[in-house]
Design a protein around this motif. Structure first.
Motif, short mmCIF file in Angstrom:
data_model
loop_
_atom_site.label_atom_id
_atom_site.label_comp_id
_atom_site.label_asym_id
_atom_site.label_seq_id
_atom_site.Cartn_x
_atom_site.Cartn_y
_atom_site.Cartn_z
N THR A 74 34.21 33.41 53.46
CA THR A 74 34.73 32.67 52.32
C THR A 74 36.20 32.34 52.57
N THR A 75 36.82 31.70 51.60
CA THR A 75 38.24 31.40 51.72
C THR A 75 39.09 32.67 51.72
N TYR A 85 32.24 28.31 39.46
CA TYR A 85 31.07 28.02 40.30
C TYR A 85 30.03 29.13 40.21
N LYS A 143 39.58 31.25 43.88
CA LYS A 143 38.58 30.79 42.92
C LYS A 143 37.17 31.21 43.34
N VAL A 144 36.85 31.04 44.63
CA VAL A 144 35.48 31.30 45.09
C VAL A 144 35.44 32.27 46.26
N LYS A 158 24.50 31.93 46.84
CA LYS A 158 25.87 32.42 46.65
C LYS A 158 25.81 33.70 45.82
N GLN A 214 33.38 20.34 37.14
CA GLN A 214 33.26 21.79 37.21
C GLN A 214 34.48 22.35 37.92
N PHE A 215 35.07 23.40 37.34
CA PHE A 215 36.22 24.04 37.96
C PHE A 215 35.74 25.07 38.97
N ARG A 216 36.50 25.24 40.04
CA ARG A 216 36.07 26.13 41.12
C ARG A 216 35.89 27.57 40.67
N ASP A 217 36.68 28.02 39.69
CA ASP A 217 36.56 29.41 39.26
C ASP A 217 35.34 29.67 38.38
#
Length: 308
Positions: free
Chosen positions: A223-224, A52, A267-268, A286, A47-50
């Protein structure tokens, strides 16, 4: 031999061997599929982070053979998501050259929740499942040359993608029986442009719909991309019960980082994690920003960082 160069004869012979293997190990179109997948295909889940926030996973099909393979369809079978997880293939499928891997995106369906041995509550720290914890199989329809076959491939899941998504979705489903959570599209930027306010909307279910259970937002995490403003700490220990009035929680935010890649590679960063206790079951919800709010947050973060 009939004027064909030796290298050409070797390539033709190799192609014939691979096609023969597909026809022998799989099912020629119109025949019953076999249960064993022949070489040269393997499958893995990722799974790609973008993605999620959208529950889109990747069916990664690798061609370990010596000739191209066209994948016409691909579907994941697992008891965690019994409805099946299918890649929406274009009419011509997609070609996987020798020695390469193609990622085929597929959206997860509704999970199977509340089943002993399948749906296990996660701790507050969200324990991640390890490799092999979620048995899965990928059924692919492939074409090599003029031969078409359907194969069933064991699907490796080295990062526990299925178990993680299953746990998160089942927890969200459980918490959603008590209240819905969402972010308002508005963003209120301060006069100096260094902070802004996002609003978390909490909408309890009608009395009786959520039973007598309560939901507690123990804390809201950064978050990031986003962090709480030190002068305005985010609320903690918010208890919600079915039948109570909707409410909005104001969250004053600031950029969590201002390096050049903070927004460009995000991405997240607009998925807001809520640590929640729903009727004694703990987990993370989330809450994703919609497209409008997401764009406004990126604009705010860029401007706030430039102001420093």
């Amino acid at each position: 031999m009939n004027g064909v160069p030796r290298a050409g004869r070797r390539r033709s012979a190799a192609a014939a061997v691979v096609v023969a293997a597909v026809m022998a190990g799989g099912a020629v179109q119109g025949c019953t599929p076999e249960t064993q997948a022949p070489e040269p295909l393997t499958a893995e889940l990722n799974q790609f982070r973008d993605t999620y926030g959208t529950q889109v996973i990747e069916i990664q099909v690798s061609n370990t053979g010596s000739v191209p393979v066209s994948v016409l369809s691909a579907e994941v079978s697992t008891p965690l998501f019994p409805a099946g997880t299918a890649w929406q293939a274009p009419p011509e499928g997609t070609e996987v050259p020798p020695g390469q891997t193609k990622s085929l995106p597929a959206r997860l369906p509704a999970p199977a929740c509340g089943h002993p041995g399948i749906d296990e509550p996660q701790s507050a720290e969200g324990a991640r499942a390890g490799p092999g914890s979620s048995p899965a199989e990928v059924t692919v329809s492939v074409r090599q040359g003029s031969a078409t076959a359907q194969e069933r491939l064991p699907a490796a899941d080295p990062f526990g993608v299925l178990a993680r998504n299953h746990s998160e979705l089942c927890f969200a489903q459980d918490a959603g029986q008590i209240a819905d959570m969402g972010l308002a599209p508005e963003l209120e930027v301060s006069a100096d442009g260094r902070t802004a306010v996002v609003r978390l909307r909490v909408t309890p279910r009608a009395a009786g719909a959520g039973g007598s259970r309560t939901l507690t937002i123990e804390r809201i995490e950064g978050t990031t991309l986003l962090a709480e403003a030190p002068e305005s700490p985010w609320p903690r220990g918010i208890t919600v019960a079915a039948g109570t009035a909707p409410r909005e929680l104001s969250l004053r935010i600031r950029p969590a980082r201002c390096d050049p890649h903070a927004v460009a590679e995000d991405k997240v960063g607009t998925l807001l994690p809520l640590r929640v206790d729903a009727g004694g079951r703990q987990g993370v919800l989330k809450v994703a920003a919609g497209a409008v709010l997401k764009a406004r947050i990126y604009e705010f973060a860029t401007a706030a960082c430039a102001a420093h």
